[in-house]
Write a protein that holds these residues in place. Structure first.
Motif, PDB file in Angstrom:
ATOM      1  N   GLU B  67       0.833  -1.204   0.000  1.00 37.42           N
ATOM      2  CA  GLU B  67       0.000   0.000   0.000  1.00 37.42           C
ATOM      3  C   GLU B  67       0.871   1.260   0.000  1.00 37.42           C
ATOM      4  OE1 GLU B  67      -4.180  -1.559   1.967  1.00 37.42           O
ATOM      5  OE2 GLU B  67      -2.859  -0.269   3.155  1.00 37.42           O
ATOM      6  N   ASP B  71       0.858   4.021  -2.828  1.00 33.90           N
ATOM      7  CA  ASP B  71       0.672   5.439  -2.491  1.00 33.90           C
ATOM      8  C   ASP B  71       1.773   6.291  -3.113  1.00 33.90           C
ATOM      9  OD1 ASP B  71      -1.586   4.959  -0.998  1.00 33.90           O
ATOM     10  OD2 ASP B  71      -0.535   4.889   0.933  1.00 33.90           O
ATOM     11  N   ALA B 123      -8.092  -3.913  -5.140  1.00 33.51           N
ATOM     12  CA  ALA B 123      -9.078  -2.824  -5.107  1.00 33.51           C
ATOM     13  C   ALA B 123      -8.401  -1.508  -4.710  1.00 33.51           C
ATOM     14  CB  ALA B 123     -10.208  -3.160  -4.131  1.00 33.51           C
ATOM     15  N   TYR B 124      -7.526  -1.585  -3.716  1.00 30.98           N
ATOM     16  CA  TYR B 124      -6.800  -0.384  -3.282  1.00 30.98           C
ATOM     17  C   TYR B 124      -5.923   0.147  -4.414  1.00 30.98           C
ATOM     18  CZ  TYR B 124      -4.079   2.787  -0.391  1.00 30.98           C
ATOM     19  OH  TYR B 124      -3.495   3.913   0.132  1.00 30.98           O
ATOM     20  N   TYR B 126      -6.384  -0.069  -7.696  1.00 29.20           N
ATOM     21  CA  TYR B 126      -7.169   0.668  -8.694  1.00 29.20           C
ATOM     22  C   TYR B 126      -7.706   1.984  -8.136  1.00 29.20           C
ATOM     23  CZ  TYR B 126      -6.860  -2.834 -12.321  1.00 29.20           C
ATOM     24  OH  TYR B 126      -6.385  -3.671 -13.303  1.00 29.20           O
ATOM     25  N   GLU B 127      -8.101   1.956  -6.862  1.00 28.69           N
ATOM     26  CA  GLU B 127      -8.648   3.149  -6.202  1.00 28.69           C
ATOM     27  C   GLU B 127      -7.626   4.296  -6.217  1.00 28.69           C
ATOM     28  OE1 GLU B 127      -9.375   3.941  -1.598  1.00 28.69           O
ATOM     29  OE2 GLU B 127     -10.364   2.119  -2.301  1.00 28.69           O
ATOM     30  N   ARG B 128      -6.350   3.963  -6.005  1.00 29.32           N
ATOM     31  CA  ARG B 128      -5.311   4.996  -5.989  1.00 29.32           C
ATOM     32  C   ARG B 128      -4.764   5.293  -7.384  1.00 29.32           C
ATOM     33  NH1 ARG B 128      -2.412   7.353  -2.127  1.00 29.32           N
ATOM     34  NH2 ARG B 128      -2.775   8.825  -3.798  1.00 29.32           N
ATOM     35  N   GLU B 130      -5.967   4.573 -10.561  1.00 31.32           N
ATOM     36  CA  GLU B 130      -6.831   4.955 -11.682  1.00 31.32           C
ATOM     37  C   GLU B 130      -7.014   6.475 -11.764  1.00 31.32           C
ATOM     38  OE1 GLU B 130     -10.147   2.310 -11.845  1.00 31.32           O
ATOM     39  OE2 GLU B 130     -10.755   3.011 -13.824  1.00 31.32           O
ATOM     40  N   ARG B 153      -7.744   2.620 -16.814  1.00 31.05           N
ATOM     41  CA  ARG B 153      -7.816   1.226 -16.394  1.00 31.05           C
ATOM     42  C   ARG B 153      -7.217   0.297 -17.448  1.00 31.05           C
ATOM     43  NH1 ARG B 153     -10.908  -0.468 -12.039  1.00 31.05           N
ATOM     44  NH2 ARG B 153     -10.948  -2.715 -11.811  1.00 31.05           N
TER      45      ARG B 153
END
Lengths: 194, 194
Positions: B67, B71, B123-124, B126-128, B130, B153
């Motif tokens: 993560e 980030d 999921a994390y 793609y969340e960050r 994308e 994506r």
């Protein structure tokens, strides 16, 4: 008067072999690679004994079907080159190749457990596909419509990676990204005057 | 006179956490994901108890390291956008992202057995990633240097596929094909006047 050469035992065997491979291709596509031998033999109009004589193991049959599909795709390169301009031929062949990957990857994967057979098939794949695509790439580069610095091998590999996602969403992704890849080939083409 | 806020117990804990994650990143890179806890704790300058208090399971530590890397890569997008023109920023970020994939895929793969954790991490990711890439793509399209019809994506996925081959030969392949992919983005750009 000579005998009809299409009715010799040898010609019969050739016909049986072709019918078996075509039947196996169709049956594998609908019922999977573990479909019963009798289903394949019946579809080919031969006895199960004939199937087992030609292909003692299921893996022998899978390899033969795959080689036939690879041959057809490789042979399509020269046919497309004869019928279209170099860029159109290249794009059409890449679509043909994408279709092969979409429909036959599962078949090749069924061999994965048999590393020796899978490796031999992979070698056959490159032996047939690489010169076929290289000729199309070379013609398009000579015509000035695609760049010269991407090899046939890189392109075969890349379309294979782009073909990994499965299902309808995966197929749509593959089509979109193969189109971007082709545009990447068009960029920096000799005739690109920017 | 207020206490120095960098010396509160809470600030100490934050510092320990950062040191642990940095130590784990470095130790995983050289010794692999199963490196001893004491090696990581020693490198971070904390006791093994502190490591286990923050990360009871090794998978918790792997997720936290990943993560943090995600980030850093996502945050680099805004930094690059501030420092360069939109096309340069986009290309530099894709290189940064390629590097992340090259060095951290093994770490993510180590979680594969734990499907819940792996899915949460994906999921994390793609969340960050994308929105970070989407902003760069949008800026470059607005500047007229890349096409508008490729999504963040699709691009994240494609670079990940191109990053699958391992070793030096694989890394060279990845670099070559990411460059062709970027040229595919440049083709059909709004400012492309052909």
């Amino acid at each position: 008067m000579p005998k009809d050469p299409t009715r010799t035992p040898r010609a019969d065997a050739q016909r049986n072999l072709g019918a078996l491979l075509e039947a196996a291709r169709a049956v594998f596509a609908t019922e999977g690679v573990d479909a019963p031998a009798r289903t394949i033999a019946a579809r080919a109009g031969v006895g199960v004994g004939t199937l087992y004589r030609h292909f003692p193991q299921r893996s022998d049959l899978v390899v033969a079907v795959m080689e036939r599909e690879i041959d057809a795709c490789a042979d399509a390169a020269a046919e497309l080159a004869a019928a279209h301009d170099p860029e159109t031929a290249l794009v059409a062949w890449l679509e043909r190749y994408t279709e092969l990957l979409a429909t036959k990857q599962g078949l090749a994967a069924a061999l994965h457990a048999n590393t020796t057979m899978f490796d031999a098939l992979a070698a056959y794949f490159y032996e047939r596909m690489e010169p076929a695509l290289a000729a199309l790439l070379d013609a398009a580069a000579t015509a000035g419509t695609v760049r010269r610095d991407v090899t046939a091998r890189d392109l075969l590999r890349t379309v294979a990676y782009l073909s990994m996602p499965e299902g309808d969403e995966g197929a749509a992704y593959t089509r979109r990204m193969v189109a971007v890849l082709v545009d990447g080939l068009r960029f920096r083409a000799p005739a690109d005057t920017r």
